[in-house]
Design a protein around this motif. Structure first.
Motif, PDB file in Angstrom:
ATOM      1  N   ILE B  42       0.833  -1.432   0.507  1.00 46.65           N
ATOM      2  CA  ILE B  42      -0.246   0.039  -0.074  1.00 46.65           C
ATOM      3  C   ILE B  42       0.879   1.201  -0.192  1.00 46.65           C
ATOM      4  O   ILE B  42       0.307   2.352  -0.783  1.00 46.65           O
ATOM      5  CB  ILE B  42      -1.365  -0.362   1.246  1.00 46.65           C
ATOM      6  CG1 ILE B  42      -2.145  -1.126   0.764  1.00 46.65           C
ATOM      7  CG2 ILE B  42      -1.817   1.869   1.384  1.00 46.65           C
ATOM      8  CD1 ILE B  42      -2.685  -0.940   2.186  1.00 46.65           C
ATOM      9  N   GLN B  43       1.702   1.154   0.639  1.00 47.15           N
ATOM     10  CA  GLN B  43       2.398   2.200   0.953  1.00 47.15           C
ATOM     11  C   GLN B  43       2.942   2.518  -0.495  1.00 47.15           C
ATOM     12  O   GLN B  43       3.978   3.939  -1.063  1.00 47.15           O
ATOM     13  CB  GLN B  43       3.769   1.999   1.551  1.00 47.15           C
ATOM     14  CG  GLN B  43       4.697   2.901   1.937  1.00 47.15           C
ATOM     15  CD  GLN B  43       4.508   3.823   2.722  1.00 47.15           C
ATOM     16  OE1 GLN B  43       3.296   4.128   4.058  1.00 47.15           O
ATOM     17  NE2 GLN B  43       4.084   5.166   2.803  1.00 47.15           N
ATOM     18  N   GLU B  44       4.125   1.299  -1.191  1.00 44.97           N
ATOM     19  CA  GLU B  44       4.100   1.444  -2.509  1.00 44.97           C
ATOM     20  C   GLU B  44       2.937   2.257  -3.167  1.00 44.97           C
ATOM     21  O   GLU B  44       4.187   3.120  -3.922  1.00 44.97           O
ATOM     22  CB  GLU B  44       5.045   0.268  -2.809  1.00 44.97           C
ATOM     23  CG  GLU B  44       6.307  -0.261  -3.938  1.00 44.97           C
ATOM     24  CD  GLU B  44       5.967  -1.706  -3.757  1.00 44.97           C
ATOM     25  OE1 GLU B  44       6.090  -2.472  -4.991  1.00 44.97           O
ATOM     26  OE2 GLU B  44       7.546  -1.567  -2.989  1.00 44.97           O
ATOM     27  N   SER B  45       2.080   1.520  -3.357  1.00 43.45           N
ATOM     28  CA  SER B  45       1.311   2.288  -4.479  1.00 43.45           C
ATOM     29  C   SER B  45       0.579   3.192  -4.494  1.00 43.45           C
ATOM     30  O   SER B  45       0.794   4.750  -5.365  1.00 43.45           O
ATOM     31  CB  SER B  45      -0.302   1.380  -4.226  1.00 43.45           C
ATOM     32  OG  SER B  45       0.326   0.731  -3.471  1.00 43.45           O
ATOM     33  N   MET B  46       0.668   3.956  -3.056  1.00 41.87           N
ATOM     34  CA  MET B  46       1.158   5.111  -2.581  1.00 41.87           C
ATOM     35  C   MET B  46       1.460   6.396  -2.734  1.00 41.87           C
ATOM     36  O   MET B  46       1.693   7.341  -3.092  1.00 41.87           O
ATOM     37  CB  MET B  46       0.043   5.695  -1.067  1.00 41.87           C
ATOM     38  CG  MET B  46      -1.067   5.302  -0.615  1.00 41.87           C
ATOM     39  SD  MET B  46      -1.416   5.155   1.572  1.00 41.87           S
ATOM     40  CE  MET B  46      -1.238   6.814   1.735  1.00 41.87           C
ATOM     41  N   ALA B  48       3.358   5.480  -5.389  1.00 43.70           N
ATOM     42  CA  ALA B  48       3.992   5.992  -7.137  1.00 43.70           C
ATOM     43  C   ALA B  48       2.485   6.378  -7.513  1.00 43.70           C
ATOM     44  O   ALA B  48       2.780   7.499  -7.941  1.00 43.70           O
ATOM     45  CB  ALA B  48       4.062   4.110  -7.460  1.00 43.70           C
ATOM     46  N   ALA B  49       1.771   6.229  -6.338  1.00 40.00           N
ATOM     47  CA  ALA B  49       0.116   7.126  -6.947  1.00 40.00           C
ATOM     48  C   ALA B  49       0.848   9.035  -6.685  1.00 40.00           C
ATOM     49  O   ALA B  49       0.618   9.506  -7.732  1.00 40.00           O
ATOM     50  CB  ALA B  49      -0.639   7.561  -6.193  1.00 40.00           C
ATOM     51  N   ALA B  50       1.041   9.486  -5.655  1.00 43.55           N
ATOM     52  CA  ALA B  50       2.316  10.470  -4.893  1.00 43.55           C
ATOM     53  C   ALA B  50       2.869  10.576  -6.213  1.00 43.55           C
ATOM     54  O   ALA B  50       2.892  12.280  -6.689  1.00 43.55           O
ATOM     55  CB  ALA B  50       2.314  10.278  -3.766  1.00 43.55           C
ATOM     56  N   GLU B  51       3.685  10.056  -7.098  1.00 42.54           N
ATOM     57  CA  GLU B  51       4.637  10.454  -7.824  1.00 42.54           C
ATOM     58  C   GLU B  51       4.147  11.061  -9.041  1.00 42.54           C
ATOM     59  O   GLU B  51       4.577  12.314 -10.129  1.00 42.54           O
ATOM     60  CB  GLU B  51       5.348   8.565  -8.006  1.00 42.54           C
ATOM     61  CG  GLU B  51       7.001   9.564  -8.172  1.00 42.54           C
ATOM     62  CD  GLU B  51       7.854   8.242  -7.696  1.00 42.54           C
ATOM     63  OE1 GLU B  51       8.165   8.200  -8.686  1.00 42.54           O
ATOM     64  OE2 GLU B  51       8.701   8.117  -7.159  1.00 42.54           O
ATOM     65  N   THR B  52       2.725   9.566  -8.975  1.00 39.98           N
ATOM     66  CA  THR B  52       1.844   9.826 -10.908  1.00 39.98           C
ATOM     67  C   THR B  52       1.353  11.464 -10.557  1.00 39.98           C
ATOM     68  O   THR B  52       1.412  12.414 -11.423  1.00 39.98           O
ATOM     69  CB  THR B  52       1.246   8.779 -10.807  1.00 39.98           C
ATOM     70  OG1 THR B  52       2.107   7.519 -10.429  1.00 39.98           O
ATOM     71  CG2 THR B  52       0.546   9.004 -12.394  1.00 39.98           C
ATOM     72  N   ARG B  53       1.308  11.499  -9.336  1.00 32.01           N
ATOM     73  CA  ARG B  53       0.241  13.738  -8.849  1.00 32.01           C
ATOM     74  C   ARG B  53       0.946  14.545  -9.740  1.00 32.01           C
ATOM     75  O   ARG B  53       0.694  14.621 -10.546  1.00 32.01           O
ATOM     76  CB  ARG B  53      -0.571  12.935  -7.916  1.00 32.01           C
ATOM     77  CG  ARG B  53      -1.645  13.895  -7.986  1.00 32.01           C
ATOM     78  CD  ARG B  53      -2.598  13.837  -6.878  1.00 32.01           C
ATOM     79  NE  ARG B  53      -1.349  13.778  -5.613  1.00 32.01           N
ATOM     80  CZ  ARG B  53      -2.244  13.537  -4.564  1.00 32.01           C
ATOM     81  NH1 ARG B  53      -3.401  12.598  -4.602  1.00 32.01           N
ATOM     82  NH2 ARG B  53      -0.846  13.149  -3.325  1.00 32.01           N
TER      83      ARG B  53
END
Lengths: 77, 167, 283
Positions: B42-46, B48-53
């Motif tokens: 979850i941390q990783e996805s979050m 990654a999501a933050a990075e993408t954003r």
């Protein structure tokens, strides 16, 4: 008063009187805990945990009375 | 229930021991592992999501910047072209006016010149006619009536109106 | 939603079954205490003073362990990254034990002592929960409620585990002498110091008593009250009073579910408090 009647009376008195103190204690304890939670809702988890520890400790007193009345009823002959 | 029974104590020891062993070996470890793995996931996805954003935000900013630049440039171009057009129009108008003025001036000049030429010619003709008339008068010895007729005759050749219009 | 309906069905069935739990059926004179007497179901030879005969309590202990073993093995087999309902439930229990109990009161040694704290929580919770199911293990094989944690021998054994582990943890952390020395207040005057030391030892034993008696008395009292409600319906011999009492026993049953959880929670959290108290530097 024969010994059987005395035993029954003692058992009833033991549990009846024995729950008074813990009852007051639990009321004070839970009341304060609820007040603290109302005042600081962000600490609810900690307060609740400590409240349960306190409940356990106070409740043990009432249960000692319960055990004494059990002993009077079933063990003492 | 209040009677001491060692047998039950032994059974409790045994069953609780088995329970602790099984829970320790087969439940807590894998569960903790799974929860940790999920948390990491979850941390990783979050992340990654933050990075993408952040990336998307950066791109958006970039596009916005580019768009603003382009808009500004277009504005500049429009303005400069408008200015250029205005200038050209002004120049053209001025030129045309100038030319018109020049033509008018030329025409005036021409008219003047022609007038002057006509007048000059008139003068010479007048002189000639006068000389002729004088000669006639001198040679003929005319009376006043005849004199008048001669002058009119001479002057009839000189069409004044024609002088004004033809040249 | 479905789970909720299932729960209600279980409760209603449990309460109705309670009507038939009494020994000998519709006796008007029922001894509630008899419900908690143990009779050997399978007699085994005595080993010295130890009577290993299989009684109702022993069967309940087996059941508890069986449920735990089956649950633990099942959950370790089906572990998935995307949890199903069963795995979510197990993870929730694990979360309560790990973060709610051990993590919230222990500042040190969570990793070392969590297996014991979590096991004791799960063991007591499961045995309390089994105590709320009617099982045909009564004197005449009628359905009845019995909680193995309502037996002082069982709870005192569990409390002894906590007692032994507490002192083992302290001794392992600080050495035997260092741990015992920690019980004396060095700042106290000479005679008071010894007195405090003795009081500390006494209080350590009282912890043992209070841990075991709390669990035992709670479960016993809960089951005794349930049994009293069930038997009173028979005593009054009236359907009207029986229905009122059954409504009361439904409420009590719900309360007993709460108590079953809370007692497991308190036992585990106090064990965690004691162990972490032995581990910490200032004592």
């Amino acid at each position: 008063m024969d010994s059987h009647a005395a035993r029954l009376l003692g058992a009833g008195l033991a549990i009846g009187l024995g729950v008074i103190g813990p009852g007051i204690g639990l009321g004070t304890m839970i009341g304060s805990a609820l007040q603290s939670i109302a005042r600081q809702p962000e600490l609810t988890g900690d307060i609740r945990t400590n409240m349960f520890i306190g409940i356990g400790v106070i409740e043990a007193l009432a249960l000692y009375a319960f055990v004494i009345s059990l002993i009077l009823l079933f063990v003492v002959k | 229930m209040l009677v001491f029974s060692p047998g039950l104590t032994v059974w409790t020891l045994l069953t609780f021991g088995i329970a602790v062993f099984v829970l320790w070996k087969y439940a807590f470890g894998p569960l903790q592992h799974m929860i940790d793995a999920r948390r990491a996931n979850i941390q990783e996805s979050m992340d990654a999501a933050a990075e993408t954003r952040a990336e998307a935000q950066r791109l958006l900013d970039e596009y916005k910047q580019t768009l603003a630049n382009v808009r500004g440039e277009a504005q500049d171009i429009l303005e400069s072209s408008r200015a250029a057009g205005d200038k050209a129009r002004h120049e053209l108008t001025a030129e045309a006016k100038h030319q018109a003025e020049r033509i008018v001036a030329q025409a005036h000049e021409q008219i003047e010149r022609d007038t002057r030429a006509a007048l000059r010619e008139l003068r010479t003709q007048l002189a000639d006619l006068t000389a002729l008339a004088t000669q006639k008068v001198v040679t003929g010895g005319l009376g006043a009536v005849e004199q008048r007729r001669l002058i009119d005759e001479a002057l009839r050749d000189l069409d004044v109106e024609q002088l004004g219009t033809e040249n | 939603m479905k789970l909720k309906r299932l729960m209600w069905v279980v409760i209603i069935v449990g309460v109705l079954v309670g009507l038939f739990l009494l020994p000998g059926g519709a006796k008007s004179q029922v001894d509630v205490a008899k419900e908690f007497e143990l009779h050997p179901l399978i007699r085994l030879p005595k080993l010295g003073p130890i009577d290993l005969s299989v009684t109702k309590a022993v069967v309940y202990l087996w059941l508890t362990t069986a449920v735990i073993v089956v649950g633990a093995l099942a959950v370790s087999r089906i572990l998935k990254a995307k949890p199903g309902r069963f795995q979510s439930f197990m993870e929730m229990l694990y979360g309560i034990a790990h973060d709610g109990i051990a993590g919230s009161v222990m500042r040190v040694g969570v990793a070392t002592w969590f297996p014991y704290i979590g096991s004791v929580f799960v063991f007591i919770l499961v045995s309390n929960a089994i105590g709320l199911l009617p099982l045909p293990l009564g004197e005449h094989h009628q359905l009845s409620f019995y909680a193995v944690t309502g037996n002082l021998n069982v709870t005192i054994t569990l409390a002894l585990f906590t007692f032994v582990f507490t002192h083992y943890a302290g001794i392992r952390q600080k050495g035997a002498w260092g741990y015992v020395k920690g019980w004396m207040l060095p700042s106290a005057p000479p005679v008071m110091r010894e007195l405090i030391f003795v009081m500390h030892i006494v209080s350590e034993f009282f912890r043992l008593v209070s841990l075991s008696v709390r669990l035992f008395a709670n479960m016993l009292a809960g089951h005794a009250i349930l049994a009293v409600f069930f038997t009173m319906a028979l005593v009054f011999q009236s359907y009207l009073i029986a229905s009122v009492l059954q409504a009361g026993s439904v409420v009590l049953f719900l309360f007993e579910i709460f108590i079953a959880f809370i007692q497991a929670f308190i036992f585990a959290i106090l064990s965690a408090v004691y162990v972490s108290g032995a581990l910490e530097e200032e004592h």
